[in-house]
Each structure stands twice: as C-alpha cells, then as structure tokens.
Design a protein around this motif. Sequence first.
Motif, PDB file in Angstrom:
ATOM      1  N   VAL A 120       0.859  -1.193   0.000  1.00  0.00           N
ATOM      2  CA  VAL A 120       0.000   0.000   0.000  1.00  0.00           C
ATOM      3  C   VAL A 120       0.896   1.245   0.000  1.00  0.00           C
ATOM      4  CG1 VAL A 120      -1.678   1.338   1.332  1.00  0.00           C
ATOM      5  CG2 VAL A 120      -1.898  -1.164   1.197  1.00  0.00           C
ATOM      6  N   HIS A 121       0.745   2.093  -1.033  1.00  0.00           N
ATOM      7  CA  HIS A 121       1.601   3.272  -1.157  1.00  0.00           C
ATOM      8  C   HIS A 121       0.911   4.477  -0.540  1.00  0.00           C
ATOM      9  CE1 HIS A 121       4.008   1.526  -4.772  1.00  0.00           C
ATOM     10  NE2 HIS A 121       3.638   0.593  -3.932  1.00  0.00           N
ATOM     11  N   ALA A 122       1.413   4.930   0.588  1.00  0.00           N
ATOM     12  CA  ALA A 122       0.904   6.146   1.220  1.00  0.00           C
ATOM     13  C   ALA A 122       2.056   7.135   1.302  1.00  0.00           C
ATOM     14  CB  ALA A 122       0.372   5.821   2.609  1.00  0.00           C
ATOM     15  N   ARG A 123       1.756   8.388   1.634  1.00  0.00           N
ATOM     16  CA  ARG A 123       2.839   9.366   1.619  1.00  0.00           C
ATOM     17  C   ARG A 123       2.695  10.392   2.746  1.00  0.00           C
ATOM     18  NH1 ARG A 123       4.609  11.156  -4.236  1.00  0.00           N
ATOM     19  NH2 ARG A 123       4.930   8.907  -4.390  1.00  0.00           N
ATOM     20  N   ALA A 124       3.816  10.661   3.411  1.00  0.00           N
ATOM     21  CA  ALA A 124       3.856  11.664   4.486  1.00  0.00           C
ATOM     22  C   ALA A 124       4.511  12.914   3.906  1.00  0.00           C
ATOM     23  CB  ALA A 124       4.636  11.123   5.682  1.00  0.00           C
ATOM     24  N   TYR A 125       3.689  13.792   3.318  1.00  0.00           N
ATOM     25  CA  TYR A 125       4.216  14.920   2.540  1.00  0.00           C
ATOM     26  C   TYR A 125       4.918  15.979   3.374  1.00  0.00           C
ATOM     27  CZ  TYR A 125       1.982  13.560  -1.842  1.00  0.00           C
ATOM     28  OH  TYR A 125       1.638  12.923  -2.998  1.00  0.00           O
ATOM     29  N   PHE A 126       4.626  16.031   4.669  1.00  0.00           N
ATOM     30  CA  PHE A 126       5.223  17.113   5.468  1.00  0.00           C
ATOM     31  C   PHE A 126       6.486  16.665   6.184  1.00  0.00           C
ATOM     32  CE2 PHE A 126       0.585  18.550   5.842  1.00  0.00           C
ATOM     33  CZ  PHE A 126       0.675  19.242   4.636  1.00  0.00           C
ATOM     34  N   ARG A 181       2.747  13.345  11.755  1.00  0.00           N
ATOM     35  CA  ARG A 181       1.353  12.971  12.011  1.00  0.00           C
ATOM     36  C   ARG A 181       0.465  12.824  10.775  1.00  0.00           C
ATOM     37  NH1 ARG A 181       2.502  10.757  15.879  1.00  0.00           N
ATOM     38  NH2 ARG A 181       3.660  11.875  17.459  1.00  0.00           N
ATOM     39  N   ILE A 182       0.844  13.445   9.654  1.00  0.00           N
ATOM     40  CA  ILE A 182      -0.082  13.478   8.511  1.00  0.00           C
ATOM     41  C   ILE A 182       0.354  12.494   7.423  1.00  0.00           C
ATOM     42  CG2 ILE A 182      -1.121  14.910   6.709  1.00  0.00           C
ATOM     43  CD1 ILE A 182      -2.012  15.664   9.554  1.00  0.00           C
ATOM     44  N   VAL A 183      -0.582  11.684   6.991  1.00  0.00           N
ATOM     45  CA  VAL A 183      -0.332  10.718   5.916  1.00  0.00           C
ATOM     46  C   VAL A 183      -1.455  10.831   4.885  1.00  0.00           C
ATOM     47  CG1 VAL A 183      -0.298   8.243   5.344  1.00  0.00           C
ATOM     48  CG2 VAL A 183       0.967   9.083   7.335  1.00  0.00           C
ATOM     49  N   CYS A 184      -1.104  10.794   3.608  1.00  0.00           N
ATOM     50  CA  CYS A 184      -2.107  10.697   2.552  1.00  0.00           C
ATOM     51  C   CYS A 184      -2.204   9.240   2.113  1.00  0.00           C
ATOM     52  CB  CYS A 184      -1.723  11.578   1.365  1.00  0.00           C
ATOM     53  SG  CYS A 184      -2.006  13.309   1.691  1.00  0.00           S
ATOM     54  N   LEU A 185      -3.405   8.714   2.217  1.00  0.00           N
ATOM     55  CA  LEU A 185      -3.651   7.321   1.817  1.00  0.00           C
ATOM     56  C   LEU A 185      -3.952   7.266   0.316  1.00  0.00           C
ATOM     57  CD1 LEU A 185      -5.932   6.258   4.821  1.00  0.00           C
ATOM     58  CD2 LEU A 185      -3.450   5.919   4.541  1.00  0.00           C
ATOM     59  N   PRO A 186      -3.840   6.089  -0.284  1.00  0.00           N
ATOM     60  CA  PRO A 186      -4.182   5.961  -1.714  1.00  0.00           C
ATOM     61  C   PRO A 186      -5.563   6.552  -1.959  1.00  0.00           C
ATOM     62  CG  PRO A 186      -3.266   3.903  -0.897  1.00  0.00           C
ATOM     63  CD  PRO A 186      -3.447   4.796   0.300  1.00  0.00           C
ATOM     64  N   PHE A 187      -5.703   7.375  -2.994  1.00  0.00           N
ATOM     65  CA  PHE A 187      -6.990   8.031  -3.229  1.00  0.00           C
ATOM     66  C   PHE A 187      -7.115   8.402  -4.698  1.00  0.00           C
ATOM     67  CE2 PHE A 187      -9.974  11.713  -2.908  1.00  0.00           C
ATOM     68  CZ  PHE A 187     -11.049  10.998  -2.403  1.00  0.00           C
ATOM     69  N   TRP A 188      -7.953   7.678  -5.400  1.00  0.00           N
ATOM     70  CA  TRP A 188      -8.281   7.976  -6.789  1.00  0.00           C
ATOM     71  C   TRP A 188      -9.536   7.198  -7.128  1.00  0.00           C
ATOM     72  CZ3 TRP A 188      -6.884   3.385  -9.650  1.00  0.00           C
ATOM     73  CH2 TRP A 188      -5.999   2.535  -8.980  1.00  0.00           C
ATOM     74  N   GLY A 189     -10.180   7.610  -8.183  1.00  0.00           N
ATOM     75  CA  GLY A 189     -11.522   7.113  -8.467  1.00  0.00           C
ATOM     76  C   GLY A 189     -11.591   5.648  -8.840  1.00  0.00           C
ATOM     77  N   GLY A 190     -10.462   5.083  -9.262  1.00  0.00           N
ATOM     78  CA  GLY A 190     -10.487   3.688  -9.685  1.00  0.00           C
ATOM     79  C   GLY A 190     -10.401   2.692  -8.531  1.00  0.00           C
ATOM     80  N   LEU A 191     -10.224   3.181  -7.303  1.00  0.00           N
ATOM     81  CA  LEU A 191     -10.141   2.263  -6.166  1.00  0.00           C
ATOM     82  C   LEU A 191     -11.492   1.588  -5.939  1.00  0.00           C
ATOM     83  CD1 LEU A 191      -8.081   4.331  -3.544  1.00  0.00           C
ATOM     84  CD2 LEU A 191      -7.304   2.366  -4.889  1.00  0.00           C
ATOM     85  N   THR A 192     -11.451   0.311  -5.607  1.00  0.00           N
ATOM     86  CA  THR A 192     -12.684  -0.423  -5.293  1.00  0.00           C
ATOM     87  C   THR A 192     -12.881  -0.452  -3.778  1.00  0.00           C
ATOM     88  OG1 THR A 192     -11.523  -2.510  -5.083  1.00  0.00           O
ATOM     89  CG2 THR A 192     -12.294  -1.902  -7.297  1.00  0.00           C
TER      90      THR A 192
END
Lengths: 379, 379
Positions: A307-313, A337-348
């Motif tokens: 699972v590819h997530a990202r801590a941008y800060f 503390r902040i993580v962006c989880l996978p997020f796009w319209g093709g996710l089921t």
Amino acid sequence: MTDSPIVLVKPVLPALDKLGAALHEVLRSGVLTNDGSRVHAFEALLSARLGIADLAVCGSGTTAIQLACGALGLSGEVIVPAAAFPAVAQGVRRGSCTPVAVDAERTFLTLDPDAVAAAITPRTEGIVAVQTFGCPADVDALAAIARSAGIPLIFDAATCWGITYRDRPLLAYGDVSTLSLHAMKLTHSVEGGAVMSTVHPIADKVRRLRNFGIGAEGALPAGTNARMSELHAAVGAVVLGEADAEIVRRIQVREWYMDALRHTEWLRPVPFRPGAWPNVAAMAVRLRPDAPVDAPTLCDELKRDGVHARAYFTGRYRPRPIGTAGPTPVADELGKRIVCLPFWGGLTESDVMRVVDAIDRIGGGRCHESHALSLEYPG
Amino acid sequence: MTDSPIVLVKPVLPALDKLGAALHEVLRSGVLTNDGSRVHAFEALLSARLGIADLAVCGSGTTAIQLACGALGLSGEVIVPAAAFPAVAQGVRRGSCTPVAVDAERTFLTLDPDAVAAAITPRTEGIVAVQTFGCPADVDALAAIARSAGIPLIFDAATCWGITYRDRPLLAYGDVSTLSLHAMKLTHSVEGGAVMSTVHPIADKVRRLRNFGIGAEGALPAGTNARMSELHAAVGAVVLGEADAEIVRRIQVREWYMDALRHTEWLRPVPFRPGAWPNVAAMAVRLRPDAPVDAPTLCDELKRDGVHARAYFTGRYRPRPIGTAGPTPVADELGKRIVCLPFWGGLTESDVMRVVDAIDRIGGGRCHESHALSLEYPG
C-alpha cells in the motif's frame, strides 16, 4: 483480495482510442508546441468550466506559482506555509523571490493567519497560501491581512479542481490562484499548471512570461520557457471530459474510507473546512500523538503490505534550508502525524478495505491494549 | 513556386504511425510522467549516440541551464553573452544566480574571451558561454579563463545536436553542456532539454533537482519540477531515429543557400569556426553596415513575401534590464545585423531560391546603384 500494489494515485485516463485520436490530430497538424491552437482551446475549456475568464496554462503547478510571482512583479520576501509540498517555496524562489516559512494551523493544516500577521514586515511583498489537500485556507482572515499590508494574496490551489467553497470554485479566491494539471491530479494534462484571477488581469502577463517574456520592449527578467505543449494540452482537453465522473467516483471512495476508518481511533481523517465541498483532492489522515507509529513509519510499513501512502510534510519533502519567520511547531509536528492514503476514483471498496486492514494490523500489532477494536485484525 | 509561407523551422516528424504507436504504448502503460521508463530509455539513447554517459534530460533547454547552475552549486554572478537568446540569462536567473552580460566577438558571434577575462570579479561564480547557432565558442581561451578563476564553464549547446568540433561532439566540451530538445531543434522531444558532462558527475544531481530536489535530507532549494513527460520522451526516442537523415538534408539545404547567396554582397553567411562540422543548426547571415536595410526591417519585409526569418539579437529578444560588465558594442550592433533565414531539412531548392529572390528584391529595390547583381530580380 489481490497482491498487486495499491498506488497512491493513478492518472485519470480516458479511452485510449479517444486520447490517441487527439494526439494523432496534433501530430498531423505539425504544430507540437509554442502556444498553438490546442493550448488556446484548453484554456478556453478550463475558463468555461470555472467561470474564470482570465486564465493561462503553463508547464507545471510549480511554474504557475513562479509565473504568478513574476506577473505580480514580486521580487522580495514572500510568505509560504512551513507545511507544504516543496514546489511552493521553490516556485517562489524560481520567481526571484525569497520564501519565508510560516506555521500551519492545527485543524485544517492551512496557513495560520495569526502567524502570518505576526510575520509581516516591510520586506514582505506577498503571501502564497495553500488550499491544503483541497481544503480552503482561512481565506477571509488571510485576505484581510494581505489587504491591510497592501500585498497580494496568491492561493496555491494545486489540488482543487472540482472543489467549491461557499458555492464558488475554490480556484476563484485570492488575488491569484494557481492550479496543477500534473498527471496525479483530479484532472490533468500529463504535466501542466494554470494561473488565474477574478480580480487582476493576469493571463496575458503569464502568456508572455511563459514564452521567455518576449515582447516589443525586450524579454522580461521573470520570463522563462514554461509553455504547455500541444500534446499535453490535447490530453488535458480529453481528460477534462472525465473529471466530473472522477469526482463522483472519488466521493464514493471517500465514503468507503470514512466507513472503514470509523473505529480506528489512533488515526482520523483530516477535517474539511465547513462550506467546502466535495472533499476529493486527497485522503489525508492524522495520527494521534499517542499513535503506535509515526507518519513515516506508517508509510514504510504500509509499503511492505503493498500500500503506497505518503507523508508529505516529513523530512524528504521539506525545503531545506529555508528561512522562517519564527518557530513552526505545528508544521514540525505535522511531519510526524499526517499521511495521505491511496486516493483515486479507480479504487474499489475491497482496495479501501485492504488499505484499512493494513493500517489496523500495523496499529493492532502494537497497541492491542489501548485499541481493542484493532484486535479484530490479526497483527 | 508557391504562395504558402516558408516558416523558419518545421519540426522533424517521423511517420505518424510510428509516432502514434509510441504514444499509444505510453498511454497503455498508464505511466505518463515522473521519471518513468521512457525517460530513462531516452537518456540512454542520447548518451549512446553522444558517447557521454553522464546525461540527464529535463523539461526544456532553459531548465537545463537552470539545473546546471543548481547542480554546480552556483548562487552568485554568472557571466552570460550579451548576444544570446533570453533563455540563457533567464535560466541563470531561475537558477538563483545573477547574470552579467559580456560582449560577443565579431566573427563567430560567440562570447569574447578578452571581455570575459576583463569581467571576472571575486563575485563571479561561473561562465555560461553559448555555442552560437551551432558554432563553437573559443573553447580553449574560455576554458583557460575559467580554470584560472577556479570557476566552472558551462556551454549552452542548445542547437548543437549532430555537430562535432575537432572530431568530438560539440556537446562534450566544458565542465557541463546543455542541450535543447525543443520542437524547433534538429532532434527534439516536443519540449525538452538535457544536461551532460564529460568531467563532473552531474546527471544524478540533475535528476534530483528536476524532481523538486527531494531526497533523504530534505528538498534542495534549487529543485523544481523540470521533468520530461513520458509522452515527450517517447516522441524524442522516435525523432532521434530521424536525426541523421535530417543532418544530411540540412547539409544540402545549406549548399543551396551558399550557392544562391554567392552574389549577394550586402548579406553574407556567418562563418563557422574551422574544425567544426557540419554547420546544420541555423542559417545565420550578417548584413553589412551599409546594407540597404537592417535586420529587423529585413525580417519584416521578408514576412510580407511569406518568408519567416528572425533577428534573434534584436530588441524583442534581449533580456531587459540586465547587468553588464561594461559596454557591449558588438552585441548591440549584432542586433541590427544578424538574421536567421528559414532552415530545416524539408526545404526544397525552390524554397531556398524563393527566400534568396525575396532578399535580393528587398536589397535591389533600394540599392541598385551599389549592388548591380541584385537588379536581376525586379524590386
């Protein structure tokens, strides 16, 4: 359930025959770049969809910030958020200004107006505030500060396509707004950006600057090559036709996340400022200070689960060195503390469950005492 | 003879089915940008053709200069030619350096080494010299000056694909060389550029800077988004397969020009430095001081005859304002004297005759006394 990785974002890609036909048309014309008819047509499409006539595209969201600074004639210090993707400070720097980082406010992660007010000096020539992960900054407070200081307020609304605030496009706020059209954004032109304004005539200035600033009285120093190619503009026009459907899909994906995450106490979705809708730019979550892992560790462990997530800060993405107007304790903490989880319209729905299962396994494996609900998922 | 305009350059475009297939392959992969496999493959192709392993592509020839300055750690004054396309000074500025313009030498239009030597101060951190219209600068003299000052010598070799000097690629000279891959260049990737070196490891630094400078210890201040998209890289790889044929065609076009212009005394081809070959970047001509028109007027009048020529050193293209290290009388004069005529491989002999007929009509209409040969063409 599958073992293939769940990536952070997958580009919206319309039917290949439609895209291929658009690209073929560009090749057939022989005009590949240099402000051709597809760039103008794409600008007109974006303008019409936003109801913002004064809009020019450019090579990237970074050059959008850079050219906005140039078009506004800035050359001194510009306030930027301490918690932001490096493009913000770099766009300001490339625009021959000096970024000065100011702290974030805790709830919405956007620029803290009190910290901005305290940071204004006679050397401050502008403010670049970010609509962070699509969430509006405190636009009223920031506008009042900018007005009182007599300096322009630029909103980096890189991720804000499709989001409205108080029934207006979020891109319509500020003296100038900038948009990213990078492949990872809700609508995109492979690489690209746009600069727009509802209050200042800026598009023609940006059009000149993106083409080396060339004009009758010479080439302006803020000029560069920041054009969008005809190939990219042609892709952008076709992808734009998919944007509304992508928004609908992302609303659904967010609902799945909200439902699946409702029992995970150590990690909560970042709130969206009331009056803004829909929340479709990113799936940002905040780890509680007593969470079993910090943001970078969560990303590392999720990656092991595909699972590819990202801590941008966090460290990798923070501009260093950068001047600050004072301490930035909130931004420093957000890095952990902040993580962006996978997020796009093709996710089921099952993709989302897989992400949240992995989160709960990571948490549950460490803190089954304090977070009993996580025990449902074996660590 | 036809009435359709003869443009300055037309992009090299391989067979559309071949290009279309390459683009389709990118779309099918779903990876549109962010340093994907086509960018790496294109870099490998360029490296192999040049015999220069240390090479990284980027978004444009301008960002190539910008990232070269960043990768070399420059931040102070950088010497640039007073007679150059504005991208040179702007790339230096975008790289957070201050361009200082220095005069050209008369014969080859390249940076005057004596003027450079006189302009070096303790604040000078580098020299960006241009291989003007593909003609090598005085590389030995400039290298000696740079070495003696302990500063790097960057060659903007934007137009130099396919040109050799003393049996080495012209792109192999200097501490660093930069290339443009813009659609109007001999080989291109729609928009694009490259940075390379035969003496310093620079490619990995450029790769980091083009992606916001992101890395373990934070995002470097010289970073930006200067990536080449996968679509552009895919076009670049296919077009590169046409480059050798384009060189052969351009050699022929130049021969037609040289033959047709042999009697036009008020306008002569700019000489190419001995040891350099082939002269395929541009068809630059110099108007004599007593020519019947100056360079901008010649371009205007040619345009009325459907011939697009360009006076690159004239007002529109000169960076203003820009600091200079002293007077630049040669560069100032070149603005009135140098014109680039239409030059690309698809020109036919009758196109070339049409351009030269138009030149001779413009000259002959004004000075049939002093230029008897021009009288053969009614004014």
